[in-house]
Design a protein around this motif. Structure first.
Motif, PDB file in Angstrom:
ATOM      1  N   PRO A 185      45.853  45.794  45.751  1.00 45.88           N
ATOM      2  CA  PRO A 185      44.492  45.836  44.750  1.00 45.88           C
ATOM      3  C   PRO A 185      43.991  47.335  44.750  1.00 45.88           C
ATOM      4  N   TYR A 242      38.142  44.589  41.934  1.00 50.55           N
ATOM      5  CA  TYR A 242      39.648  45.386  42.110  1.00 50.55           C
ATOM      6  C   TYR A 242      40.582  44.869  40.992  1.00 50.55           C
ATOM      7  N   GLN A 273      44.721  44.427  40.328  1.00 53.39           N
ATOM      8  CA  GLN A 273      45.738  44.559  40.772  1.00 53.39           C
ATOM      9  C   GLN A 273      46.957  44.276  39.939  1.00 53.39           C
ATOM     10  N   PHE A 313      40.116  41.030  40.245  1.00 58.39           N
ATOM     11  CA  PHE A 313      39.271  40.045  40.908  1.00 58.39           C
ATOM     12  C   PHE A 313      38.101  40.560  41.668  1.00 58.39           C
ATOM     13  N   PHE A 325      36.931  36.601  48.565  1.00 58.51           N
ATOM     14  CA  PHE A 325      37.505  37.216  47.242  1.00 58.51           C
ATOM     15  C   PHE A 325      37.442  35.873  46.305  1.00 58.51           C
ATOM     16  N   GLY A 326      37.372  36.205  44.945  1.00 57.55           N
ATOM     17  CA  GLY A 326      37.797  35.439  43.795  1.00 57.55           C
ATOM     18  C   GLY A 326      38.988  35.051  43.537  1.00 57.55           C
ATOM     19  N   THR A 327      39.631  34.123  42.883  1.00 55.95           N
ATOM     20  CA  THR A 327      40.991  33.856  42.457  1.00 55.95           C
ATOM     21  C   THR A 327      41.604  34.993  41.459  1.00 55.95           C
ATOM     22  N   GLY A 349      49.163  35.923  40.428  1.00 55.36           N
ATOM     23  CA  GLY A 349      48.963  36.001  39.250  1.00 55.36           C
ATOM     24  C   GLY A 349      49.307  34.782  38.313  1.00 55.36           C
ATOM     25  N   PHE A 374      40.651  49.669  44.025  1.00 60.77           N
ATOM     26  CA  PHE A 374      39.263  49.567  43.732  1.00 60.77           C
ATOM     27  C   PHE A 374      38.990  50.139  42.458  1.00 60.77           C
ATOM     28  N   ILE A 423      32.350  44.050  44.853  1.00 58.21           N
ATOM     29  CA  ILE A 423      33.621  45.127  44.522  1.00 58.21           C
ATOM     30  C   ILE A 423      34.577  44.254  43.656  1.00 58.21           C
ATOM     31  N   LEU A 469      46.658  31.650  36.950  1.00 57.74           N
ATOM     32  CA  LEU A 469      45.117  32.265  36.813  1.00 57.74           C
ATOM     33  C   LEU A 469      44.775  32.249  35.366  1.00 57.74           C
TER      34      LEU A 469
END
Lengths: 113, 111
Positions: A44, A36, A38, A89, A103-105, A5, A46, A34, A8
């Motif tokens: 993570p 998520y 975290q 993300f 996955f995105g950052t 994190g 859902f 999706i 970011l």
């Protein structure tokens, strides 16, 4: 705590306001997405998903919008609460038959009291 | 309750050691995955397995090895060949092109 994190982008919102978190996805063939959440030091969780044959899907206090034209996904959180503070993300399934998600950052959401 | 269990939560490794991270699921999922998470980056795929006794390399497989002898289990070994193993490791599983379920993660630190 976990260092995931750091570095970011951060979105700071006042408690009770609505939050909008954005994600640009990479593959125009992706057919499933999706969001998520975290929390620090945890796996993570859902939040909500959407398939490519839909533009919008609503859950409890959350809405996901999908714009396939510009390959953009957004997560809207209504009446943001302190417990919503986390990294969010997106994930896309490129429909490649191998279930290899991309996955995105992530974006860090900070809820200000 | 059904879910994915990763262990240990924290692990320390000395230079030159191999370590193994455990991942067990009781969701009856066919596909299982190992991801690595580093600060400021999206999850990166190490290995994945779509069926028992079969697995494929992901994007960053070098220095890692896996096995899939049972449907429920997908252990990851971080070998001494992995030059920068300090990271948060996440195991996940799915039935198919649907929700990806994650474990709680394992934090590996090299001493």
């Amino acid at each position: 705590g976990e260092s995931v994190g750091l570095h970011l982008p951060t979105l700071s919102v006042q408690e009770g306001d609505n939050s909008i978190i954005n994600c640009a996805y990479s593959n125009s063939a992706s057919d499933y997405f999706i969001w998520y959440k975290q929390e620090s030091g945890k796996g993570p969780q859902f939040i909500i998903d959407i398939r490519s044959n839909m533009d919008k899907r609503q859950g409890q206090r959350v809405t996901v919008l999908l714009n396939k034209t510009v390959k953009h996904l957004s997560l809207q959180i209504a009446a943001t609460q302190p417990g919503d503070s986390a990294v969010y993300f997106c994930a896309e399934n490129p429909n490649s038959g191998t279930y290899k998600y991309i996955f995105g950052t992530g974006t860090r959401l900070k809820v200000l009291a | 309750d059904g879910g994915i269990t990763q262990s240990p939560k924290y692990l320390f490794r000395k230079e030159g050691q191999n370590v193994t991270l455990s991942c067990e699921q009781n969701l009856n999922h066919d596909a299982m995955y190992w991801y690595r998470q580093d600060p400021g980056q999206g999850l990166r795929l190490i290995y994945y397995s779509q069926i028992v006794n079969d697995f494929q390399k992901g994007d960053i497989a070098e220095g890692y090895s896996v096995s899939r002898e049972k449907k429920e289990s997908f252990p990851l070994t971080v070998t001494s060949a992995q030059k920068n193993p300090t990271a948060f490791y996440l195991c996940a599983s799915t039935l198919g092109s649907g929700e990806l379920f994650f474990g709680e993660g394992s934090r590996l630190t090299v001493l």
